[in-house]
Scaffold this active site. Structure first.
Site, PDB file in Angstrom:
ATOM      1  N   ARG A 193     -59.393  47.707 -73.522  1.00 21.57           N
ATOM      2  CA  ARG A 193     -60.511  47.522 -74.462  1.00 21.57           C
ATOM      3  C   ARG A 193     -59.918  47.056 -75.788  1.00 21.57           C
ATOM      4  O   ARG A 193     -58.997  47.682 -76.327  1.00 21.57           O
ATOM      5  CB  ARG A 193     -61.276  48.810 -74.699  1.00 21.57           C
ATOM      6  CG  ARG A 193     -62.065  48.743 -75.997  1.00 21.57           C
ATOM      7  CD  ARG A 193     -63.078  49.804 -76.175  1.00 21.57           C
ATOM      8  NE  ARG A 193     -64.140  49.686 -75.206  1.00 21.57           N
ATOM      9  CZ  ARG A 193     -65.349  50.230 -75.379  1.00 21.57           C
ATOM     10  NH1 ARG A 193     -65.630  50.900 -76.467  1.00 21.57           N
ATOM     11  NH2 ARG A 193     -66.270  50.104 -74.459  1.00 21.57           N
TER      12      ARG A 193
ATOM     13  N   HIS B 189     -68.294  42.275 -71.850  1.00 25.44           N
ATOM     14  CA  HIS B 189     -68.244  43.700 -71.477  1.00 25.44           C
ATOM     15  C   HIS B 189     -68.696  43.832 -70.014  1.00 25.44           C
ATOM     16  O   HIS B 189     -69.735  44.416 -69.704  1.00 25.44           O
ATOM     17  CB  HIS B 189     -69.162  44.499 -72.410  1.00 25.44           C
ATOM     18  CG  HIS B 189     -68.895  45.976 -72.417  1.00 25.44           C
ATOM     19  ND1 HIS B 189     -67.891  46.567 -71.685  1.00 25.44           N
ATOM     20  CD2 HIS B 189     -69.517  46.999 -73.082  1.00 25.44           C
ATOM     21  CE1 HIS B 189     -67.904  47.875 -71.898  1.00 25.44           C
ATOM     22  NE2 HIS B 189     -68.881  48.166 -72.738  1.00 25.44           N
TER      23      HIS B 189
ATOM     24  N   GLN C 186     -69.659  47.248 -68.224  1.00 25.42           N
ATOM     25  CA  GLN C 186     -70.938  47.788 -68.695  1.00 25.42           C
ATOM     26  C   GLN C 186     -72.091  47.241 -67.853  1.00 25.42           C
ATOM     27  O   GLN C 186     -73.001  47.976 -67.441  1.00 25.42           O
ATOM     28  CB  GLN C 186     -71.149  47.396 -70.167  1.00 25.42           C
ATOM     29  CG  GLN C 186     -72.504  47.776 -70.719  1.00 25.42           C
ATOM     30  CD  GLN C 186     -72.691  49.278 -70.853  1.00 25.42           C
ATOM     31  OE1 GLN C 186     -71.822  49.949 -71.399  1.00 25.42           O
ATOM     32  NE2 GLN C 186     -73.785  49.812 -70.355  1.00 25.42           N
TER      33      GLN C 186
ATOM     34  N   ASP D 182     -78.730  46.515 -78.080  1.00 24.44           N
ATOM     35  CA  ASP D 182     -77.373  46.973 -78.393  1.00 24.44           C
ATOM     36  C   ASP D 182     -77.306  47.087 -79.918  1.00 24.44           C
ATOM     37  O   ASP D 182     -78.220  46.625 -80.625  1.00 24.44           O
ATOM     38  CB  ASP D 182     -76.359  45.935 -77.854  1.00 24.44           C
ATOM     39  CG  ASP D 182     -74.899  46.350 -78.043  1.00 24.44           C
ATOM     40  OD1 ASP D 182     -74.642  47.521 -78.390  1.00 24.44           O
ATOM     41  OD2 ASP D 182     -74.012  45.486 -77.859  1.00 24.44           O
TER      42      ASP D 182
ATOM     43  N   CYS E  89     -76.546  50.078 -73.990  1.00 24.19           N
ATOM     44  CA  CYS E  89     -75.197  50.411 -73.534  1.00 24.19           C
ATOM     45  C   CYS E  89     -74.661  51.663 -74.226  1.00 24.19           C
ATOM     46  O   CYS E  89     -73.783  52.334 -73.698  1.00 24.19           O
ATOM     47  CB  CYS E  89     -74.274  49.219 -73.742  1.00 24.19           C
ATOM     48  SG  CYS E  89     -74.223  48.660 -75.454  1.00 24.19           S
TER      49      CYS E  89
ATOM     50  N   ARG F  24     -71.559  54.250 -65.684  1.00 21.85           N
ATOM     51  CA  ARG F  24     -70.282  53.627 -66.094  1.00 21.85           C
ATOM     52  C   ARG F  24     -69.141  54.196 -65.254  1.00 21.85           C
ATOM     53  O   ARG F  24     -68.222  53.486 -64.865  1.00 21.85           O
ATOM     54  CB  ARG F  24     -69.992  53.893 -67.585  1.00 21.85           C
ATOM     55  CG  ARG F  24     -70.964  53.304 -68.587  1.00 21.85           C
ATOM     56  CD  ARG F  24     -71.025  51.792 -68.530  1.00 21.85           C
ATOM     57  NE  ARG F  24     -69.700  51.185 -68.509  1.00 21.85           N
ATOM     58  CZ  ARG F  24     -68.889  51.079 -69.577  1.00 21.85           C
ATOM     59  NH1 ARG F  24     -69.267  51.490 -70.758  1.00 21.85           N
ATOM     60  NH2 ARG F  24     -67.698  50.505 -69.470  1.00 21.85           N
TER      61      ARG F  24
HETATM   62  N1   CP Z   1     -71.092  51.439 -73.711  1.00 18.43           N
HETATM   63  C1   CP Z   1     -69.821  51.631 -74.026  1.00 18.43           C
HETATM   64  O1   CP Z   1     -68.934  50.827 -73.742  1.00 18.43           O
HETATM   65  O2   CP Z   1     -69.588  52.802 -74.693  1.00 18.43           O
HETATM   66  P1   CP Z   1     -68.238  53.244 -75.358  1.00 18.43           P
HETATM   67  O3   CP Z   1     -67.999  52.366 -76.559  1.00 18.43           O
HETATM   68  O4   CP Z   1     -68.456  54.683 -75.744  1.00 18.43           O
HETATM   69  O5   CP Z   1     -67.121  53.093 -74.360  1.00 18.43           O
HETATM   70  N1  NVA Z   2     -71.535  45.326 -78.816  1.00 19.35           N
HETATM   71  C1  NVA Z   2     -71.000  46.657 -78.983  1.00 19.35           C
HETATM   72  C2  NVA Z   2     -70.885  47.342 -77.662  1.00 19.35           C
HETATM   73  C3  NVA Z   2     -70.401  48.753 -77.702  1.00 19.35           C
HETATM   74  C4  NVA Z   2     -70.278  49.372 -76.354  1.00 19.35           C
HETATM   75  C5  NVA Z   2     -69.657  46.580 -79.651  1.00 19.35           C
HETATM   76  O1  NVA Z   2     -68.856  45.695 -79.308  1.00 19.35           O
HETATM   77  O2  NVA Z   2     -69.392  47.382 -80.546  1.00 19.35           O
END
Ligand code: CP
Ligand code: NVA
Length: 334
Positions: A111, A138, A141, A234, A277, A316
């Site tokens: 990530r 993502h 997700q 989101d 998400c 997830r």
């Molecule tokens: N939805 C998601 O990716 O959540 P986190 O940022 O908590 O991993």
């Molecule tokens: N678009 C958001 C998603 C978080 C899971 C971000 O990148 O922060």
């Protein structure tokens, strides 16, 4: 009965386009079976002694814990590595880090910021690499999102998902492609300033067409959500974009998912669910400023019976487990 696609053994997932449409649906099917397996109290050995590295440049609640528990549930283990734990990108290049970790681990989940980083990890590590969120995509997700939609409607094809908000962020990009691959009609409701990359829209449009679905963009959310079965939003400010906060809040205020927008779907009280998400700014506790209250979704929608956000969060874990099992299961354990 657990069944998975042998074609996925050793494979990475950097963006949803890495899977054929059928492979993506196979992963969702396996996720459903793994969820039932866990609900039945089974903790097996499908991933016995498999070891994954979890490299996190950005923070996470769902992805990190899903990725850790998914492997431990089936007999493997995970090592959580932040930028301050390893030399990645500071004293050591991504390419060298990939070559080292690939000698030690059976897989890597990343990530972070640049899509290029996860691509380089996959290119040089020699083990499967999963994208747990980058600035651009993502994909893990969206597997959970599609699984949640399938659980609620018993089908995917022909449904309509309306995404409302920042139309060019990682979640919107992957959701557009995931819906197209599953034959789900996708509408992106977003201001002109936040349109997705035209090349991605073209790719998703072509994919949707071959699956009998459509990809559309609307500036007016009330028009775009008409007939939607899934309302999805989101955060307005993604991780790493904090400097754009003030402008985003101004631009996206008319795109809040609230009771009025729910009504505009024409499906309120019927075939409609709400997804996010997470994390979500839906109340004063999580609001960015004291006076702003809810941002992208109001509390009444977030807490409504048709809001499936916690099923989505749980999924997830099952979907990441399905990716692990497909890519590196110990076949002798079955
Ligand atoms: N939805 C998601 O990716 O959540 P986190 O940022 O908590 O991993
Ligand atoms: N678009 C958001 C998603 C978080 C899971 C971000 O990148 O922060």
């Amino acid at each position: 009965m657990l069944r998975w696609n042998p074609e996925l053994y050793g494979r990475s997932l950097l963006r949803l386009a890495d899977l054929t449409d059928e492979e993506m649906l196979n992963v969702i099917e396996l996720s459903v079976a793994l969820k039932a397996r866990r609900r039945a109290g089974v903790r097996g050995d499908l991933l016995k002694r498999r070891q994954v590295a979890l490299i996190f440049e950005k923070s996470s609640t769902r992805t990190r814990n899903s990725a850790s528990v998914a492997i431990r549930d089936e007999g493997g283990s995970a090592e959580y590595l932040t930028k301050s734990d390893i030399h990645l990108g500071a004293k050591e290049s991504v390419k060298d880090t990939a070559r080292v970790l690939g000698r030690i681990f059976d897989g890597i989940l990343f990530r972070g910021f640049a899509q290029k980083t996860v691509e380089t990890l996959a290119e040089y590590s020699g083990v499967p690499v999963w994208n747990g969120l980058t600035d651009d995509f993502h994909p893990t997700q969206i597997l959970a999102d599609l699984m949640t939609i399938q659980e609620n409607f018993g089908r995917l094809k022909g449904l309509k998902v309306a995404y409302v908000g920042d139309g060019r962020n990682n979640v919107a990009n992957s959701l557009m492609l995931g819906c197209a691959k599953a034959g789900v009609n996708y509408v992106n409701c977003t201001p002109a300033e936040l349109l997705p990359d035209p090349a991605l829209v073209k790719e998703a449009g072509e994919t949707a067409r071959r699956n009998g679905a459509t990809v559309e963009i609307f500036n007016d959310p009330a028009k775009g959500v008409a007939g939607a079965n899934v309302l999805y939003t989101d955060v307005w400010v993604s991780m790493g974009e904090e400097a754009k906060k003030e402008k985003r809040l101004r631009l996206l205020r008319p795109y809040q998912v609230n009771a009025e927008l729910v009504k505009a779907t024409g499906n309120a009280g019927g075939e409609l669910i709400f997804l996010h998400c997470l994390p979500a700014f839906h109340d004063h506790e999580t609001a960015v400023t004291a006076e702003s209250g809810a941002l992208e979704v109001t509390d009444d929608v977030f807490e409504a019976p048709f809001s499936k956000v916690f099923d989505e969060a749980e999924n997830r874990m099952h979907t990441i487990k399905a990716l692990y099992v497909s890519a590196m299961a110990d076949l002798s354990a079955i």
